[in-house]
Design a protein around this motif. Structure first.
Motif, PDB file in Angstrom:
ATOM      1  N   CYS A  30     -21.098  36.421  38.099  1.00  0.00           N
ATOM      2  CA  CYS A  30     -22.049  37.484  37.734  1.00  0.00           C
ATOM      3  C   CYS A  30     -23.328  37.405  38.550  1.00  0.00           C
ATOM      4  O   CYS A  30     -24.085  38.375  38.610  1.00  0.00           O
ATOM      5  CB  CYS A  30     -22.408  37.382  36.242  1.00  0.00           C
ATOM      6  SG  CYS A  30     -21.016  37.631  35.127  1.00  0.00           S
ATOM      7  N   LYS A  46     -13.566  37.208  26.533  1.00  0.00           N
ATOM      8  CA  LYS A  46     -12.357  37.346  27.338  1.00  0.00           C
ATOM      9  C   LYS A  46     -12.668  37.800  28.767  1.00  0.00           C
ATOM     10  O   LYS A  46     -12.062  37.333  29.730  1.00  0.00           O
ATOM     11  CB  LYS A  46     -11.412  38.345  26.667  1.00  0.00           C
ATOM     12  CG  LYS A  46     -10.084  38.514  27.390  1.00  0.00           C
ATOM     13  CD  LYS A  46      -9.175  39.465  26.624  1.00  0.00           C
ATOM     14  CE  LYS A  46      -7.826  39.617  27.355  1.00  0.00           C
ATOM     15  NZ  LYS A  46      -6.917  40.528  26.616  1.00  0.00           N
ATOM     16  N   ALA A  47     -13.632  38.705  28.896  1.00  0.00           N
ATOM     17  CA  ALA A  47     -13.939  39.270  30.214  1.00  0.00           C
ATOM     18  C   ALA A  47     -14.591  38.262  31.149  1.00  0.00           C
ATOM     19  O   ALA A  47     -14.537  38.418  32.369  1.00  0.00           O
ATOM     20  CB  ALA A  47     -14.845  40.493  30.067  1.00  0.00           C
ATOM     21  N   THR A  48     -15.231  37.222  30.581  1.00  0.00           N
ATOM     22  CA  THR A  48     -16.001  36.291  31.428  1.00  0.00           C
ATOM     23  C   THR A  48     -15.594  34.840  31.280  1.00  0.00           C
ATOM     24  O   THR A  48     -16.187  33.972  31.921  1.00  0.00           O
ATOM     25  CB  THR A  48     -17.500  36.418  31.114  1.00  0.00           C
ATOM     26  OG1 THR A  48     -17.707  36.155  29.712  1.00  0.00           O
ATOM     27  CG2 THR A  48     -18.026  37.787  31.462  1.00  0.00           C
ATOM     28  N   HIS A  51     -15.004  32.937  34.455  1.00  0.00           N
ATOM     29  CA  HIS A  51     -16.069  32.864  35.463  1.00  0.00           C
ATOM     30  C   HIS A  51     -16.476  31.408  35.685  1.00  0.00           C
ATOM     31  O   HIS A  51     -16.398  30.584  34.782  1.00  0.00           O
ATOM     32  CB  HIS A  51     -17.292  33.664  35.003  1.00  0.00           C
ATOM     33  CG  HIS A  51     -17.084  35.146  35.082  1.00  0.00           C
ATOM     34  ND1 HIS A  51     -18.124  36.044  34.968  1.00  0.00           N
ATOM     35  CD2 HIS A  51     -15.966  35.899  35.275  1.00  0.00           C
ATOM     36  CE1 HIS A  51     -17.651  37.274  35.067  1.00  0.00           C
ATOM     37  NE2 HIS A  51     -16.338  37.205  35.245  1.00  0.00           N
TER      38      HIS A  51
END
Length: 562
Positions: A30, A46-48, A51
């Motif tokens: 990010c 879930k989206a990150t 990362h």
């Protein structure tokens, strides 16, 4: 890549929510700072959750690697999220519409970059970097041995000369002095050559070491995508350094130099007309360098002729000058070995631009420069036309410091360097050949009595243009003509340069075009221009061509189609 550079940065999500929480972590994906709470939430969503999050302190350690692992497109400042197998390059959404309209196999860069650290390309790159360091260290060792041997030979020959001198009568004093001066001059040529190459090698070895450090750091802290992008950039750097080393060997810059003394003591009183002669023998360096595995194109040590019909130009950089260069036809241009672009200017300065066309700095000069050529990484030769002199200068860190001044008998203009010699266009007198110590070796008649612009290039042959006759000429280093080229569409030819294969690029100032002429004197127009071109420079390591006009500089990649 956006990385923090100062302490006291706040958590980005908290700042968005109008809170001021100190940052403790950094998300490489990010490119945002996170506090402890937000970092935990980041990992839980879930989206990150996949990362890569590192400590804030760790992120500051890799600030210097930002140019290697940046996921921003350098042209469009958008995220590089796709990869084109056809062109072997990452792309953003704008790149697709401009450069990849016909490409059907675009894939997600995330898919390509998966498991990149464990890939063969990564391990090959690490091995190639190590091999590059070993290659440079090996050549440096050879050059250091050569320097030591030359010094020993110098001392030994000087002793031999002195021993011989004791056998001669007093009338040989002048001859004794002459040969010692010759020895000192020849030894200085050898030592100067070896020291210059040692300085180049040391600089290149430092670059290789920095690359090795960067690749190790990237492995520890970067995401797969960032490692993938870094590998591509570092592969280019490794290829550049390797190509430079091979080009240096091909141009005989690393040849082993030695000194020998020729003496004849028979009938010494009646036949001796000189005290001896000191000669330099030059043989190729016995070095076997390890080839890199990165990339597919390798540079051959021996030039291979390329058909000019297969040579194509791809514009890489176009930079328009802020001021109108009214006398740009009197000033040359140069691609420096580090990829920077140097422009001689009429206000007693040289301007330096990056390979991307961004202005970097101005270098003050002692006079108005005419043309210039690179001798080594930190050494440049500059002609000062109306000043009737050539200066060899140290240009380390772009600080101009005159090392040697060579006075000429008339105004001097175009200049080219090859095989430890300088070829210089002297008004009304032709072309003069000097060694790097300023000794005039040869004078070649060219027939041009008034033409004085940037019309000379030198490799094994010498190339020059005559704008008064609209002709381009090639002669050997004894002045014997090899070929003459003339074309109705090439008017007022001026700037001229050559690639490593013996092909010649020359600009037509009046016809506003660029011609390419093969090693055997066959030519064709390769580029039609809107602006008036004056000078050109060719980078033989990276196959790039720089063209200077009154309004701009243009940098092209040269493609050799199969």
């Amino acid at each position: 890549m956006a990385l923090p550079v100062t302490a006291g940065v706040h958590c980005d999500p908290c700042t968005y929510n109008k809170l001021t929480t100190p940052v403790q972590f950094w998300c490489l994906s990010c490119e945002e700072g996170l506090c402890k709470s937000c970092a935990d939430s980041h990992k839980g969503m879930k989206a990150t959750r996949n990362h890569k999050v590192i400590t804030y302190e760790k992120s500051k350690e890799i600030t210097s690697l930002g140019h290697l692992i940046s996921q921003q497109c350098k042209q469009h400042n958008k995220v590089l999220d796709l990869y084109c197998p056809n062109h072997d390059e990452p792309a953003c959404s704008l790149c697709i519409s401009k450069n990849h309209r016909e490409c059907k196999d675009m894939v997600s860069i995330d898919d390509v970059a998966k498991n990149v650290i464990s890939s063969t390309s990564y391990s090959n790159l690490q091995r190639d970097i190590g091999n590059l360091e070993e290659n440079l260290s090996m050549v440096m060792t050879k050059r250091q041995e050569n320097l030591t041997n030359v010094e020993i030979q110098e001392s030994s020959i000087e002793s031999s000369i002195k021993d011989m001198r004791r056998k001669l009568d007093e009338h040989l004093n002048n001859l004794h002095k002459d040969v010692l001066q010759e020895l000192t001059s020849k030894a200085e040529i050898c030592k100067t050559n070896v020291k210059m190459s040692l300085a180049d090698l040391e600089s290149r070895l430092e670059v290789a070491s920095e690359i090795n450090t960067s690749i190790s750091q990237i492995k520890e802290v970067a995401t797969d995508v960032q490692v993938f992008l870094a590998i591509r950039e570092i592969e280019k750097l490794v290829k550049i350094e390797h190509n430079w080393l091979q080009e240096s060997l091909r141009q005989n810059k690393m040849n082993e130099l030695s000194l020998d003394l020729t003496m004849d003591t028979t009938n010494i009183h009646s036949t001796l007309k000189s005290f001896g002669s000191v000669t330099i023998s030059n043989k190729p360096a016995e070095v076997e360098i390890v080839e890199p595995t990165v990339g597919s194109a390798q540079i051959s040590i021996e030039p291979t002729n390329r058909k000019i019909e297969k040579i194509k130009l791809r514009e890489k950089t176009r930079t328009t000058f802020y001021e109108f260069m009214d006398n740009s036809h009197k000033h040359g241009c140069l691609i420096w070995s580090n990829g920077d672009l140097i422009i001689a200017n009429e206000d007693e300065k040289m301007k330096v631009y990056s390979g991307c066309g961004q202005f970097k700095l101005e270098i003050p000069l002692p006079d108005i420069p005419s043309d210039m050529t690179e001798i080594s990484n930190d050494c440049i030769a500059v002609t000062y036309g109306n000043g009737k002199r050539i200066e060899i200068a140290n240009l380390k860190k772009y600080q101009y410091k005159t090392v040697k001044t060579i006075l000429t008998t008339n105004t001097c203009w175009g200049i080219s360097y090859y095989d430890n010699k300088l070829a210089v266009k002297i008004s009304t007198l032709g072309i003069h050949i000097y060694d790097v110590n300023g000794t005039l070796l040869k004078q070649l008649e060219t027939g041009a009595k008034v033409d004085f612009f940037y019309n000379i290039a030198m490799m094994k042959n010498i190339y020059f243009s005559r704008s008064d006759k609209n002709t381009v000429h090639c002669c050997d280093q004894h002045g014997i003509e090899v070929w003459t080229y003339q074309n109705y569409n090439l008017q007022v030819p001026r700037g001229i340069t050559s690639d490593r294969y013996g092909n010649v690029f020359v600009v037509g100032s009046a016809s506003k075009n660029l011609f390419i002429i093969s090693h055997d004197g066959q030519g064709r127009e390769i580029l039609k221009m809107e602006q008036t071109p004056f000078s050109v420079s060719y980078d033989k390591v990276n196959n790039q061509l720089l063209v200077r006009t009154r309004e701009a500089i243009l940098l092209f990649d040269i493609d050799f189609e199969q």
